[in-house]
Design an enzyme around this catalytic site. Structure first.
Site, short mmCIF file in Angstrom:
data_model
loop_
_atom_site.label_atom_id
_atom_site.label_comp_id
_atom_site.label_asym_id
_atom_site.label_seq_id
_atom_site.Cartn_x
_atom_site.Cartn_y
_atom_site.Cartn_z
N GLY A 10 0.79 -1.22 0.00
CA GLY A 10 0.00 0.00 0.00
C GLY A 10 0.82 1.27 0.00
N ASN A 11 2.06 1.20 0.58
CA ASN A 11 2.89 2.41 0.65
C ASN A 11 3.40 2.85 -0.71
OD1 ASN A 11 4.61 0.10 0.59
ND2 ASN A 11 6.28 1.27 1.46
N LYS A 130 -12.64 -10.40 7.14
CA LYS A 130 -11.91 -9.25 6.62
C LYS A 130 -12.75 -7.98 6.75
CE LYS A 130 -8.48 -7.38 4.22
NZ LYS A 130 -7.11 -7.32 4.74
N LYS A 214 -3.82 -9.88 -1.65
CA LYS A 214 -3.14 -9.55 -2.91
C LYS A 214 -1.81 -10.27 -3.05
CE LYS A 214 0.03 -6.35 -1.31
NZ LYS A 214 1.49 -6.42 -1.48
N LYS A 276 2.18 -12.66 3.47
CA LYS A 276 3.38 -12.42 2.67
C LYS A 276 4.33 -13.61 2.76
CE LYS A 276 3.23 -7.36 3.16
NZ LYS A 276 1.77 -7.35 3.23
#
Length: 314
Positions: A10-11, A130, A214, A276
């Site tokens: 997101g960053n 979520k 994602k 991740k």
């Protein structure tokens, strides 16, 4: 030539503390495009995926306000996902084309609005977890839940929110198109926000109200394009065991077997580093050469194996 799938955190699009104006997001994307252009100049073939959480959240707020004030019907979550894939893809492809042109590189860049297939019997559909969209007071949240069939929960003392399923990705409907474009030399942006979740019923695709991680979807994309390297870029420079404790240890070069052991021991939080780590484990176990978790501003160094968490077969 090595092929790398880059999963942008997101960053890369919106920094913490920013309001989320177009100008702020575009400036962040331009900086990200410079990092990606550096990688392309090093001779790598690049495929890009990205998150969309803040953008979907803002869009749901827009639709909520539009419905309450003007009576404009809100669109379902799968449509919101597709809309933000287009929005973010447009910003990345424009910024990257401009950066490459400034360096004398003429490469086509294309965004594919991507549908991600999930199993309609995935256990996640029985256990929505979520959080999405705005915060509500308890009365409003329960009223909306009754009216719309939502599941709502109290979220860490901040208010009530809707929760949706987060099923495991099985693959991308548009994989053949993406593969073809990559083989023809396109830089492809795909599976944005994990892709639009769809199920298959009697041979027909149908969008579902869910959110796909994602990074896990990006790993499927890496398999589909036969990538050599899958690199997740985020706001920390790798993964750590015993995070936040006196015996905290940042992982540098680690075998996939060691990392799976740490994962199963519960070292990585479900909502942040866990997916991740699972994504890079899956990629290397599938047959990928290397999985990487690293900081966005150290992407080239990470690809060269000099920093970040480097996951190898062992």
């Amino acid at each position: 030539m090595k092929r790398v799938v880059i999963a942008l955190g997101g960053n890369a699009i919106l920094q913490r503390g920013q309001k989320g104006t177009y100008e702020e997001q575009m400036e962040n994307v331009r900086k990200t495009a410079r990092q990606i252009a550096d990688i392309i100049e090093k001779g790598y073939e690049v495929v890009i995926t990205h998150g969309n959480g803040p953008q979907v959240g803002a869009l749901l707020l827009h639709m909520d306000a539009g419905q309450q004030v003007y009576g404009i019907p809100a669109q379902p979550m799968d449509v919101a996902g597709a809309m933000t894939q287009g929005q973010i893809g447009y910003m990345i492809q424009q910024a990257l084309i401009n950066e490459l042109r400034a360096r004398g590189i003429d490469r086509p860049v294309a965004t594919i609005v991507t549908q991600t297939l999930v199993d309609k019997n995935d256990p996640a559909f029985q256990n929505p977890s979520k959080p999405v969209g705005p915060f509500y007071d308890e009365e409003t949240a329960k009223k909306l839940a009754k009216e719309k069939g939502w599941v709502v929960v109290e979220d860490a003392g901040r208010g009530w929110r809707r929760v949706v399923p987060s099923p495991d990705p099985k693959g991308h409907v548009e994989a053949p198109v993406i593969q073809d474009l990559v083989e023809k030399g396109f830089i492809v942006i795909a599976s944005g926000g994990g892709g639009v979740p769809v199920v298959e019923e009697d041979g027909r695709l149908k969008g579902v109200e869910a959110v796909i991680d994602k990074d896990l979807a990006g790993e499927k994309l890496a398999e589909e394009v036969k990538a050599d390297i899958f690199m997740i870029l985020t706001d920390v420079n790798g993964a750590a065991i015993n995070f936040g404790k006196p015996n905290e240890k940042w992982l540098e070069r680690v075998t996939v077997g060691e990392l799976r052991k740490y994962y199963e021991e519960g070292h990585f939080k479900k909502g942040s580093m866990g997916p991740k780590v699972l994504a890079v484990i899956r990629f290397v176990e599938w047959g990928g050469e290397r999985g990487i978790i690293a900081s966005l501003d150290r992407a080239v160094e990470a690809l060269e194996g000099k920093t970040g968490t480097q996951v190898v077969k062992g």
